[in-house]
Design an enzyme around this catalytic site. Structure first.
Site, PDB file in Angstrom:
ATOM      1  N   GLY A  57       0.851  -1.183   0.000  1.00  0.00           N
ATOM      2  CA  GLY A  57       0.000   0.000   0.000  1.00  0.00           C
ATOM      3  C   GLY A  57       0.878   1.220   0.000  1.00  0.00           C
ATOM      4  O   GLY A  57       2.042   1.132   0.361  1.00  0.00           O
ATOM      5  N   CYS A  84       4.919  -6.420   1.882  1.00  0.00           N
ATOM      6  CA  CYS A  84       5.272  -5.018   2.085  1.00  0.00           C
ATOM      7  C   CYS A  84       4.394  -4.392   3.168  1.00  0.00           C
ATOM      8  O   CYS A  84       4.488  -4.763   4.334  1.00  0.00           O
ATOM      9  CB  CYS A  84       5.192  -4.274   0.765  1.00  0.00           C
ATOM     10  SG  CYS A  84       5.986  -2.670   0.818  1.00  0.00           S
ATOM     11  N   TYR A  85       3.510  -3.477   2.814  1.00  0.00           N
ATOM     12  CA  TYR A  85       2.601  -2.886   3.797  1.00  0.00           C
ATOM     13  C   TYR A  85       1.833  -3.987   4.535  1.00  0.00           C
ATOM     14  O   TYR A  85       1.628  -3.917   5.741  1.00  0.00           O
ATOM     15  CB  TYR A  85       1.620  -1.960   3.067  1.00  0.00           C
ATOM     16  CG  TYR A  85       0.635  -1.258   3.970  1.00  0.00           C
ATOM     17  CD1 TYR A  85       0.974  -0.054   4.576  1.00  0.00           C
ATOM     18  CD2 TYR A  85      -0.627  -1.787   4.204  1.00  0.00           C
ATOM     19  CE1 TYR A  85       0.072   0.596   5.411  1.00  0.00           C
ATOM     20  CE2 TYR A  85      -1.537  -1.148   5.026  1.00  0.00           C
ATOM     21  CZ  TYR A  85      -1.185   0.046   5.627  1.00  0.00           C
ATOM     22  OH  TYR A  85      -2.080   0.684   6.447  1.00  0.00           O
ATOM     23  N   HIS A 172       8.754  -7.378  -2.755  1.00  0.00           N
ATOM     24  CA  HIS A 172       7.603  -7.646  -3.632  1.00  0.00           C
ATOM     25  C   HIS A 172       7.862  -8.867  -4.522  1.00  0.00           C
ATOM     26  O   HIS A 172       8.515  -8.747  -5.552  1.00  0.00           O
ATOM     27  CB  HIS A 172       7.337  -6.433  -4.526  1.00  0.00           C
ATOM     28  CG  HIS A 172       6.793  -5.268  -3.782  1.00  0.00           C
ATOM     29  ND1 HIS A 172       5.451  -5.105  -3.530  1.00  0.00           N
ATOM     30  CD2 HIS A 172       7.398  -4.206  -3.193  1.00  0.00           C
ATOM     31  CE1 HIS A 172       5.256  -4.005  -2.843  1.00  0.00           C
ATOM     32  NE2 HIS A 172       6.422  -3.435  -2.622  1.00  0.00           N
ATOM     33  N   GLU A 174       5.751 -10.221  -6.389  1.00  0.00           N
ATOM     34  CA  GLU A 174       4.887 -10.167  -7.568  1.00  0.00           C
ATOM     35  C   GLU A 174       5.505  -9.435  -8.748  1.00  0.00           C
ATOM     36  O   GLU A 174       5.005  -9.544  -9.861  1.00  0.00           O
ATOM     37  CB  GLU A 174       3.529  -9.541  -7.202  1.00  0.00           C
ATOM     38  CG  GLU A 174       3.520  -8.031  -6.968  1.00  0.00           C
ATOM     39  CD  GLU A 174       3.931  -7.617  -5.560  1.00  0.00           C
ATOM     40  OE1 GLU A 174       4.574  -8.428  -4.865  1.00  0.00           O
ATOM     41  OE2 GLU A 174       3.617  -6.482  -5.159  1.00  0.00           O
ATOM     42  N   SER A 226     -17.887  -6.372 -32.442  1.00  0.00           N
ATOM     43  CA  SER A 226     -17.193  -5.230 -33.036  1.00  0.00           C
ATOM     44  C   SER A 226     -15.987  -5.686 -33.830  1.00  0.00           C
ATOM     45  O   SER A 226     -15.384  -4.917 -34.562  1.00  0.00           O
ATOM     46  CB  SER A 226     -16.720  -4.296 -31.924  1.00  0.00           C
ATOM     47  OG  SER A 226     -15.697  -4.947 -31.177  1.00  0.00           O
ATOM     48  N   GLY A 227     -15.610  -6.963 -33.656  1.00  0.00           N
ATOM     49  CA  GLY A 227     -14.369  -7.420 -34.268  1.00  0.00           C
ATOM     50  C   GLY A 227     -13.225  -7.366 -33.280  1.00  0.00           C
ATOM     51  O   GLY A 227     -12.154  -7.899 -33.520  1.00  0.00           O
ATOM     52  N   GLY A 228     -13.444  -6.723 -32.130  1.00  0.00           N
ATOM     53  CA  GLY A 228     -12.415  -6.643 -31.102  1.00  0.00           C
ATOM     54  C   GLY A 228     -12.296  -7.947 -30.325  1.00  0.00           C
ATOM     55  O   GLY A 228     -13.147  -8.835 -30.467  1.00  0.00           O
ATOM     56  N   VAL A 229     -11.255  -8.047 -29.507  1.00  0.00           N
ATOM     57  CA  VAL A 229     -10.997  -9.283 -28.769  1.00  0.00           C
ATOM     58  C   VAL A 229     -12.150  -9.598 -27.805  1.00  0.00           C
ATOM     59  O   VAL A 229     -12.658 -10.717 -27.766  1.00  0.00           O
ATOM     60  CB  VAL A 229      -9.692  -9.167 -27.934  1.00  0.00           C
ATOM     61  CG1 VAL A 229      -9.373 -10.482 -27.245  1.00  0.00           C
ATOM     62  CG2 VAL A 229      -8.536  -8.725 -28.802  1.00  0.00           C
ATOM     63  N   ASP A 230     -12.576  -8.587 -27.036  1.00  0.00           N
ATOM     64  CA  ASP A 230     -13.530  -8.866 -25.960  1.00  0.00           C
ATOM     65  C   ASP A 230     -14.880  -9.334 -26.490  1.00  0.00           C
ATOM     66  O   ASP A 230     -15.424 -10.332 -26.010  1.00  0.00           O
ATOM     67  CB  ASP A 230     -13.717  -7.620 -25.077  1.00  0.00           C
ATOM     68  CG  ASP A 230     -12.392  -7.090 -24.568  1.00  0.00           C
ATOM     69  OD1 ASP A 230     -11.388  -7.823 -24.656  1.00  0.00           O
ATOM     70  OD2 ASP A 230     -12.348  -5.942 -24.097  1.00  0.00           O
ATOM     71  N   SER A 231     -15.406  -8.635 -27.482  1.00  0.00           N
ATOM     72  CA  SER A 231     -16.726  -9.047 -27.966  1.00  0.00           C
ATOM     73  C   SER A 231     -16.615 -10.370 -28.733  1.00  0.00           C
ATOM     74  O   SER A 231     -17.527 -11.202 -28.689  1.00  0.00           O
ATOM     75  CB  SER A 231     -17.375  -7.963 -28.826  1.00  0.00           C
ATOM     76  OG  SER A 231     -16.721  -7.802 -30.055  1.00  0.00           O
ATOM     77  N   LYS A 369      -7.183  -9.392 -19.380  1.00  0.00           N
ATOM     78  CA  LYS A 369      -7.067  -9.406 -20.846  1.00  0.00           C
ATOM     79  C   LYS A 369      -6.278 -10.604 -21.375  1.00  0.00           C
ATOM     80  O   LYS A 369      -6.664 -11.231 -22.360  1.00  0.00           O
ATOM     81  CB  LYS A 369      -6.408  -8.106 -21.309  1.00  0.00           C
ATOM     82  CG  LYS A 369      -6.492  -7.868 -22.796  1.00  0.00           C
ATOM     83  CD  LYS A 369      -7.788  -7.185 -23.121  1.00  0.00           C
ATOM     84  CE  LYS A 369      -7.895  -6.780 -24.565  1.00  0.00           C
ATOM     85  NZ  LYS A 369      -9.092  -5.956 -24.807  1.00  0.00           N
TER      86      LYS A 369
END
Ligand code: XMP
Length: 513
Positions: A57, A84-85, A172, A174, A226-231, A369
């Site tokens: 944090g 960390c925090y 960290h 990560e 839409s042709g995009g990845v998500d849709s 994503k």
């Protein structure tokens, strides 16, 4: 009741690290969810996560209003990893001490593991590089804990109470700067928390399919493509779950890149055999955009018209009660100081017309994503869709400075295709984040053959980035730039110059509008 899938809760103390931790846990094939630090011990007990990771944090544990965790959490018998925090908080809550030394440690540090039997470090190098970013640090560990690692500046760089399965690191694990970090997380997840790496693509898909079926039953679902990845991934998942009770509506506004509309139709109609409504709205959009040069106005017109056209089609289809949307996990959570892991409320404000309403189906709302891309690939979507570069909803309209006309669209589409082809062939490892052509609204003199020309320039934009928040202009080789320039001028009528944009973000943006 425990979560259906064994889940690690990442408790968000308001640093930018929570999302990264959640992603890393999933890279270990364990499902993770970000929860706000205000969550009560009762709520955690009720949802019974398999483990907790307390994020870093920005605050000092002593700062006024510094975020706290319900200390009853440590008594639930759930394994906890404080980072960390999160480590400092754990130390204070359990009776240790964090003196105000004001001696910070930022950047690489050399870690020495002092207790090789600690399950976090089992089998890992006793000397390793780690990434630190803190001011105060733990001075005395709480009763029951042992110091397990240190650095020259931070004597208590890690501590563990093996019995109670409470572990913490000041560094960290990560971040990529801690090379053994992912292994440390794995030791915690697999050995301390006893989790198995079962969150795999196949399970993700099975689980999503199960949830879609449970939600929609025998009903039909509509999905805007839409042709995009998500849709596209949303549509492919729905198709897997409910077959041809899915209907896709693809509104072609005429502002996609070369061949893109045909590819979308081909993939969904011919490959997936999804009932697809292809709305040819190109003329309608050109009419609305005639004479419009203000970029915000262009965006507004295109956005508003999209929903108008979409709902015209949607209401024509009888008996469809559900609308699918490609909302992703980062759209759902809002992470940051003071609003830790709050659920965003504004992300799904679809402008339903009066009297029209659909229930939303959002099968990607727990995915990042990169997971969405992996799901798409697993479902058989082609490479060009799965790895499609970010592309604005209003499409090429934002890359035409000035009025959007058929002629401008044709010119830009041809030049853009050359840019994509040339850089795509060179950038086989996909190191460049995004590349495209821009058509500005200026003319300049030139000479071609014996003739003086008065033509338009094309601006080539190519950037390296990790998340589009910041970006650096890509250092493309000169001969690649030369090849693009030659081809654009020779092959695209009306273009007599090519310029390369050497502005980073900030101060520039990625797009030109
Ligand atoms: P800027 O130009 O603000 O763009 O640096 C950052 C990233 O966002 C993309 N972008 C969009 N993506 N709808 C989208 O889905 C949009 O309207 C839109 N506008 C910009 C841009 O391509 C870049 O990757």
């Amino acid at each position: 009741m425990a979560e259906a899938v064994p889940t690690v809760f990442v408790v968000d103390f308001g640093a930018q690290y929570a999302q990264l931790i959640a992603r890393r846990v999933r890279e270990c094939h364990v499902f993770s969810e970000i929860v706000p630090c205000g969550i009560s011990a009762d709520e955690i007990a009720r949802r019974a996560p398999a483990a907790l990771i307390l994020s870093g944090g920005p605050a000092s544990v002593y700062a006024e209003g510094a975020p706290k965790l319900d200390p009853a959490v440590y008594g639930l018998g759930i394994p906890v990893l404080g980072l960390c925090y999160g480590m400092q908080l754990m130390a204070i809550d359990l009776g240790g001490g964090v003196p105000r030394t004001d001696v910070g440690e930022y950047g690489f540090a050399q870690l020495t593991v002092t207790d090789a039997s600690c399950p976090l470090f089992e089998g890992l190098p006793l000397e390793q590089q780690v990434w630190m970013s803190h001011r105060d640090s733990v001075g005395t560990v709480p009763p029951g804990f042992a110091v397990t690692a240190s650095t020259p500046t931070t004597p208590v760089a890690a501590m563990s109470d093996v019995e109670r399965r409470l572990h913490a690191t000041q560094f960290h694990p990560e971040v990529a700067h801690t090379p053994a970090g992912l292994d440390i997380l794995k030791r915690f997840l697999y050995d301390v928390a006893g989790l198995s790496p079962t969150w795999t693509m196949v399970n993700i898909i099975d689980e999503a399919v199960g949830r879609i079926r449970a939600q929609v039953g025998e009903a039909s679902v509509l999905c805007g493509l839409s042709g995009g990845v998500d849709s596209s991934v949303t549509a492919a998942l729905l198709h897997r779950a409910i077959g041809d009770r899915l209907t896709c509506v693809f509104v072609d506004h005429g502002m996609l890149r070369l061949d893109e509309a045909e590819e979308v139709v081909h993939v969904f109609r011919d490959q997936f055999r999804v009932p697809l409504v292809h709305v040819q709205a190109q003329e309608r959009y050109l009419g609305l955009l005639a004479g419009v040069t203000d970029p915000e106005r262009k965006r507004h017109i295109i956005g508003e018209e999209f929903w108008k056209v979409f709902f015209e089609e949607a209401t024509r289809l009888q008996g469809v009660a559900f609308l699918a949307q490609g909302t992703l996990y980062p759209d759902v959570i809002e992470s940051g100081p003071g609003k830790a892991a709050k659920i965003k409320s504004h992300h799904n404000l679809i402008p339903f017309p009066a009297g029209v309403h659909f229930e939303l189906v959002e099968p990607l709302r727990s995915l990042f994503k990169d997971e969405v891309r992996a799901v798409g690939a697993e479902l058989g979507l082609p490479e060009h869709i799965v790895h499609r570069q970010p592309f604005p909803g209003p499409g090429l309209a934002v890359r035409i400075i000035g009025e959007v006309t058929q002629e401008n669209l044709d010119t830009l589409r041809r030049a853009d295709a050359i840019v994509r082809e040339e850089i795509g062939e060179w950038d086989t490892e996909r190191e460049v984040w995004q590349y495209f052509a821009v058509l500005p609204d200026i003319r300049s003199v030139g000479v071609m053959g014996d003739e003086r020309t008065y033509g338009r320039p094309i601006i080539v934009r190519a950037v390296a980035s990790a998340d589009a928040m910041t970006a650096d202009w890509a250092r493309l080789p000169h001969d690649l730039l030369a090849r693009m320039s030659n081809r654009i001028i020779n092959e695209v009528e009306g273009i007599n110059r090519v310029a390369y944009d050497i502005t980073s973000k900030p101060p520039g943006t990625i797009e030109w509008e």
